[in-house]
Design an enzyme around this catalytic site. Sequence first.
Site, PDB file in Angstrom:
ATOM      1  N   GLY A 182       5.981 -54.106  20.857  1.00 35.90           N
ATOM      2  CA  GLY A 182       5.511 -55.439  21.410  1.00 35.90           C
ATOM      3  C   GLY A 182       6.195 -56.573  21.393  1.00 35.90           C
ATOM      4  N   HIS A 236       0.122 -45.276  13.023  1.00 35.69           N
ATOM      5  CA  HIS A 236       0.704 -46.480  13.629  1.00 35.69           C
ATOM      6  C   HIS A 236       0.843 -47.670  12.897  1.00 35.69           C
ATOM      7  CE1 HIS A 236       1.137 -49.570  16.779  1.00 35.69           C
ATOM      8  NE2 HIS A 236       1.494 -48.252  17.585  1.00 35.69           N
ATOM      9  N   ASN A 249      -0.354 -45.569  24.930  1.00 34.65           N
ATOM     10  CA  ASN A 249      -1.140 -46.195  23.808  1.00 34.65           C
ATOM     11  C   ASN A 249      -1.671 -47.513  24.208  1.00 34.65           C
ATOM     12  OD1 ASN A 249      -2.446 -47.285  21.653  1.00 34.65           O
ATOM     13  ND2 ASN A 249      -0.614 -47.385  20.299  1.00 34.65           N
ATOM     14  N   LYS A 301      -4.163 -49.065  23.097  1.00 37.85           N
ATOM     15  CA  LYS A 301      -4.604 -50.061  21.955  1.00 37.85           C
ATOM     16  C   LYS A 301      -5.898 -50.788  22.241  1.00 37.85           C
ATOM     17  CE  LYS A 301       0.299 -51.196  21.144  1.00 37.85           C
ATOM     18  NZ  LYS A 301       1.146 -52.030  20.263  1.00 37.85           N
ATOM     19  N   GLU A 316       8.955 -45.125  15.745  1.00 40.04           N
ATOM     20  CA  GLU A 316       8.463 -46.389  16.486  1.00 40.04           C
ATOM     21  C   GLU A 316       9.160 -47.598  15.434  1.00 40.04           C
ATOM     22  OE1 GLU A 316       5.312 -46.275  19.393  1.00 40.04           O
ATOM     23  OE2 GLU A 316       4.550 -46.449  17.467  1.00 40.04           O
ATOM     24  N   GLU A 346       0.569 -50.765  13.323  1.00 42.62           N
ATOM     25  CA  GLU A 346      -0.409 -51.514  13.436  1.00 42.62           C
ATOM     26  C   GLU A 346      -1.689 -51.114  12.395  1.00 42.62           C
ATOM     27  OE1 GLU A 346      -1.052 -51.729  17.518  1.00 42.62           O
ATOM     28  OE2 GLU A 346       0.742 -52.493  17.858  1.00 42.62           O
ATOM     29  N   SER A 364       8.600 -50.976  22.926  1.00 43.63           N
ATOM     30  CA  SER A 364       9.189 -51.949  24.093  1.00 43.63           C
ATOM     31  C   SER A 364       9.925 -50.966  25.153  1.00 43.63           C
ATOM     32  CB  SER A 364      10.094 -53.192  23.637  1.00 43.63           C
ATOM     33  OG  SER A 364       9.143 -53.974  22.822  1.00 43.63           O
TER      34      SER A 364
HETATM   35  C1  PEP Z   1       3.221 -48.736  20.555  1.00 38.74           C
HETATM   36  O1  PEP Z   1       2.273 -49.507  20.422  1.00 38.74           O
HETATM   37  O2  PEP Z   1       3.105 -47.594  20.030  1.00 38.74           O
HETATM   38  C2  PEP Z   1       4.300 -49.359  21.377  1.00 38.74           C
HETATM   39  C3  PEP Z   1       5.236 -48.551  21.478  1.00 38.74           C
HETATM   40  O3  PEP Z   1       4.140 -50.705  21.938  1.00 38.74           O
HETATM   41  P1  PEP Z   1       5.054 -51.296  23.030  1.00 38.74           P
HETATM   42  O4  PEP Z   1       5.713 -50.268  23.988  1.00 38.74           O
HETATM   43  O5  PEP Z   1       4.026 -52.202  23.707  1.00 38.74           O
HETATM   44  O6  PEP Z   1       6.256 -51.722  22.322  1.00 38.74           O
END
Ligand code: PEP
Length: 254
Positions: free
Chosen positions: A176, A98, A9, A11, A170, A100, A216
Amino acid sequence: MRKKIVAGNWKMNMDYTSGLSLFSEVLNMVKDEVTGTQEVVVCAPFIHLQSLSQLAAQQSRVTIGAQNCHQAESGAYTGEISAAMLRSVGVSYVILGHSERRQYFGETDALLAEKVNVALKNNLKPIFCIGETLDERNSGKYFDVIKRQLGDGIFHLSDADFSKLVIAYEPVWAIGTGLTATPEQAQEVHAFIRKELAAKYGEAIANDTTILYGGSCNPKNAADLFSQADIDGGLIGGASLKSRDFTDIIKAFN
Ligand code: PEP
């Protein structure tokens, strides 16, 4: 047999040229280094999608995803993009729900249910994201949150439609932040999700549903996470912006 998937992703990162170079590097590395049956999905900003689809046509195991679509088929929604438009440039997947989008754009479970419907109607496979915040985890409410997000977001689907969907667990506190869920914490929730799917859709569909972990994930922790019984791959944010890290995460299945 359920599919193993590693999805990146990007973003809101990468201008057009940088995105094309990153993707070309990923394609080459996957071709040269990756064995196994896992599918690789790259979910890029809208400006990249058509070009990436054309490049990916040379590599059958790499497919393209978008990061959002509008819930209407078409119409006066300035600045939005429809599922049919995404499909018309060769997109196969779309990330929906997601954290976000839920947090910064106020996307509710009810709205997400509409987006899931329009995506499926247009032959896009949703990667449907669910997960609890830190407060919800600390107060022990995380199973309730997951149950609500599943129930209100996707449990209205028919068996046939549900079978096209990918779920991504998630935990919001891990996205992040560098705070990865431990393999045990992630497995606990993945097993719970699969149990909920079995109760609603039966064992066969539950066992065939791909459930990704996101938060992460990096080349150091991917193998431990992916070795858990109910974790079928990852949704990767930050580490998908570096071709070496992303490829090493894909290789964690080998
Ligand atoms: C995400 O935004 O779906 C995600 C898993 O981000 P990160 O791997 O940076 O934590």
